[in-house]
Write an enzyme that holds these catalytic residues in place. Sequence first.
Site, PDB file in Angstrom:
ATOM      1  N   VAL A 142      43.269 -18.325  37.141  1.00 56.70           N
ATOM      2  CA  VAL A 142      41.308 -18.403  37.536  1.00 56.70           C
ATOM      3  C   VAL A 142      40.910 -19.484  37.521  1.00 56.70           C
ATOM      4  O   VAL A 142      39.890 -20.526  37.942  1.00 56.70           O
ATOM      5  CB  VAL A 142      41.059 -16.934  37.961  1.00 56.70           C
ATOM      6  CG1 VAL A 142      40.802 -16.228  36.642  1.00 56.70           C
ATOM      7  CG2 VAL A 142      40.154 -17.198  38.457  1.00 56.70           C
ATOM      8  N   ASP A 165      39.314  -9.606  40.165  1.00 47.96           N
ATOM      9  CA  ASP A 165      39.679  -8.650  39.506  1.00 47.96           C
ATOM     10  C   ASP A 165      40.889  -8.501  38.866  1.00 47.96           C
ATOM     11  O   ASP A 165      41.342  -9.597  39.237  1.00 47.96           O
ATOM     12  CB  ASP A 165      40.264  -7.296  40.353  1.00 47.96           C
ATOM     13  CG  ASP A 165      41.892  -8.338  41.442  1.00 47.96           C
ATOM     14  OD1 ASP A 165      42.847  -6.823  40.620  1.00 47.96           O
ATOM     15  OD2 ASP A 165      41.702  -8.582  42.035  1.00 47.96           O
ATOM     16  N   GLY A 168      45.833 -12.331  42.450  1.00 52.22           N
ATOM     17  CA  GLY A 168      44.818 -11.495  42.471  1.00 52.22           C
ATOM     18  C   GLY A 168      44.075 -12.350  41.182  1.00 52.22           C
ATOM     19  O   GLY A 168      43.895 -13.640  41.473  1.00 52.22           O
ATOM     20  N   GLU A 169      43.013 -11.174  40.378  1.00 51.03           N
ATOM     21  CA  GLU A 169      42.230 -12.979  39.755  1.00 51.03           C
ATOM     22  C   GLU A 169      40.842 -13.437  40.161  1.00 51.03           C
ATOM     23  O   GLU A 169      39.828 -13.882  39.406  1.00 51.03           O
ATOM     24  CB  GLU A 169      42.839 -13.775  38.968  1.00 51.03           C
ATOM     25  CG  GLU A 169      43.897 -12.841  37.413  1.00 51.03           C
ATOM     26  CD  GLU A 169      44.434 -13.950  37.011  1.00 51.03           C
ATOM     27  OE1 GLU A 169      44.096 -15.348  36.870  1.00 51.03           O
ATOM     28  OE2 GLU A 169      45.453 -13.717  35.991  1.00 51.03           O
ATOM     29  N   GLY A 170      41.028 -13.431  41.542  1.00 47.58           N
ATOM     30  CA  GLY A 170      40.235 -14.834  42.556  1.00 47.58           C
ATOM     31  C   GLY A 170      40.376 -15.562  42.421  1.00 47.58           C
ATOM     32  O   GLY A 170      39.844 -16.734  43.761  1.00 47.58           O
TER      33      GLY A 170
END
Length: 581
Positions: free
Chosen positions: A325, A402, A547-549
Site C-alpha cells: 500500500v 483495511d 486489501g490494504e487499499g
Amino acid sequence: MPDGNRYPDEQREAVYRVIAERRDVRQGFRPDPVPADVLGRLLAAAHQAPSVGLSQPWDFIVITDRARREQIAALARRHRDEFAADLPGARARAFDRLKIESILDTPVNVVVTCDRTRGGRHTLGRHVQPQTADFSSVLAVANLWLAARAEGLGVGWVSFFDERELAAALRLPEHVEVIAYLCLGYVTGFAPEPELATAGWARRRPVSWAVHAEEFGRRGLPGEEPVDPLADVIAAIAPPDAAAMTAARERQDRMTKPRGSLGVLEEVSVRLAGLAGSCPAPLPEPACVAIFAADHGVHAQGVSPWPQEVTAQMVANFLAGGAVVNAFAAQAGAEVTVVDVGVAAPLDPVPGLLPRKIAPGTADFTEGPAMTREQATAALTVGLEIARDLVAAGNRCLVTGDMGIANTTASAALICAFTGADPAAATGRGTGIDAATYARKVDVVCRGLARHHAVVSAPADPVGVLAAFGGFEHAALAGFILGAAALRVPVILDGVISGAAALAAAALAPAVTAACFAGHRSTEPGHAIALSHLGLSPLVDLGLRLGEGTGALLALPLVQSAARALRDVATFDSAGVAEKL
Ligand SMILES: Cc1cc2nc3c(=O)[nH]c(=O)nc-3n(C[C@H](O)[C@H](O)[C@H](O)COP(=O)(O)O)c2cc1C
C-alpha cells in the site's frame, strides 16, 4: 444585573472583531518601518498575558538586522525543503504554492521565548505540568497577535525551525527555549479567511465539532441538543446533483474527442460532477488512504493460516512505509493514514497512526455478537470523524484500506447478511487457504448466519448486522464512506472488506453510493456480489486479493484523470475544431 461588568456594545464588538479579523499574514507586507512606540504597545500587550503562577516565563527578542534575518531565513528554507521532500505528490505540489514565512519581507521579527525554570520549583501550577510555562508564553503571543491586528500590523508565525538550532543562532541560554518566531509589518490588507483555507490546504472545523457537553464525544453547542454525528451524517447525504450531471454529459459531448471515446471514464466524470454539484467537479486530489486495522474473534475458528499477531505487525509495516500500500500510495501521490480501530495488541504511538481502538479485537461471531451495538456505533463514528478530519486537512479524495487477519470471513458473513447471498458463493479463500480450511470457513459463515438469524432477517437493522459479525474495521469503514458522502467527497473503495462495509453504509443511507467509486474487483467472490448489489462497476480488474487499499489506489489516477479531462480538455467550439458531420 449579572452582566453589569459588560463593555459597552461598541467596545465589545471591537473585541470580537479583532479576534475574528486576526490573520496569520504571509503575503502583501509593506516595507514601512514599525515605529518604536507601536512596537512598544504590542510588547506591553504581550507582557500582560496570564502565566502559570504569574511566572512570566517569556522574553521577547526584537530582530531588525538584515544579515541576521538572512541567516535565520536560510535555516527556515532548509526545513521547508526537508518537509516538502516528505510529502506525497499532490500535497507537495500544493505546498510548493504556499508561502510559509516572511522573514525578509517584514521589517521586524519578534521571537517569543520561554524559561521553564523561572520562579523556581514552587511556581504555582507548574509543579505537575511543566508545559504550562510554554502555554503561558503562547498566551503572550496571542496578545501580541491581537494587538497587532488592532494596530493594522500583520503577523506571521514561522515554525519551520529546529528549535535548538534557532536558539543557538539567537544565543539563547541552554534553559531558554523558542516558543514562536513572528514576522511583523504593515500590510496591504487582511484576508477574510485563513490563507490556508483560501489555498484549499485545509478547512476550518465548524465550532459544533469542537464543543462537547459534559464529556468527550457528546458534541453540541450550549443550548442545543447534543449532536448525534451518525444521524447528522446520514441526514446530510443527498442524491447527486442532476443539473451538474447533465452539464457534465453535455460537456463530454462537446470535448475535442469522439463522443463516448473515454468509455467508463466519461461516466466517472459525470458522477464526480453530480457528487460535487458542479461541472466540472474539483480535482479529486490530494488523496489519502485510511487503513482501518482490527482483529477478529472468529480467528479462533481456524479460518486463516496466519496468526493474529500479523495484524499488528503489518500495521508496523505500513507505518514504516514497507508495505505494498505504501508503494502504490507513493506512486499515486497519496498520503497513508493508519487507524487502530481494534487491533488486539497494544500499539506504540507513532506519527501516522491514529489510535482509535474500540476494543482489542471483536468477539467470535459464531458464539455471540462480534460487538455490542454501542461498539458498532462507536466504530461507525470513528470512521466518519476520520473522514471529516481528513477532508478538513485538505484531502479531496478518500481511499479505503483495511488490515485484519480473518476479516474476509467477517466480510463474507456481512455480504450474506446484507445481500442474502449463499455462504458458499460469497466466501473466498482470503489470503490463500487449503480445501479443509475453506470448508471450515464456509461452515463458520453458515453458523454465524444461523446464530444471528433474528438480526439478519430483521428489516433494516444495519447497525445490528455490523454488531453481529464485525469487525471494527468494517464498521469504521462504513462510517468513513458515509462521512465522505456527507461532505460530497469521492471515496474510492478497495476490495471485499470495503465492499462489505459499503453495503452497511448503503443500508444506512442508500444515496451513499453516489460518492462511491469501486476501485477494483478482487478475486474474493463476495466482492462481485457486493458490487453488483451496490450497483457499482469496478474500474480495474487485475486479479488482486491483497486489501490494504492497494486496488483502490491503482484506480485513483483513473478517477483523477476523468476529472481532469472534464476540466481541462478543450471543447470543439473553444478550440475551433470542426465536429464530425
Ligand atoms: C503554533 C503555530 C505555528 C505556525 N507556524 C506556521 C509556519 O511555520 N508557517 C506558516 O506559514 N504559518 C504558520 N502558522 C500559521 C497558521 O498556518 C495559521 O494560523 C492558520 O492557518 C490559521 O490562519 P489564521 O491565523 O489567518 O486564522 C502557525 C500558527 C501557529 C498557531
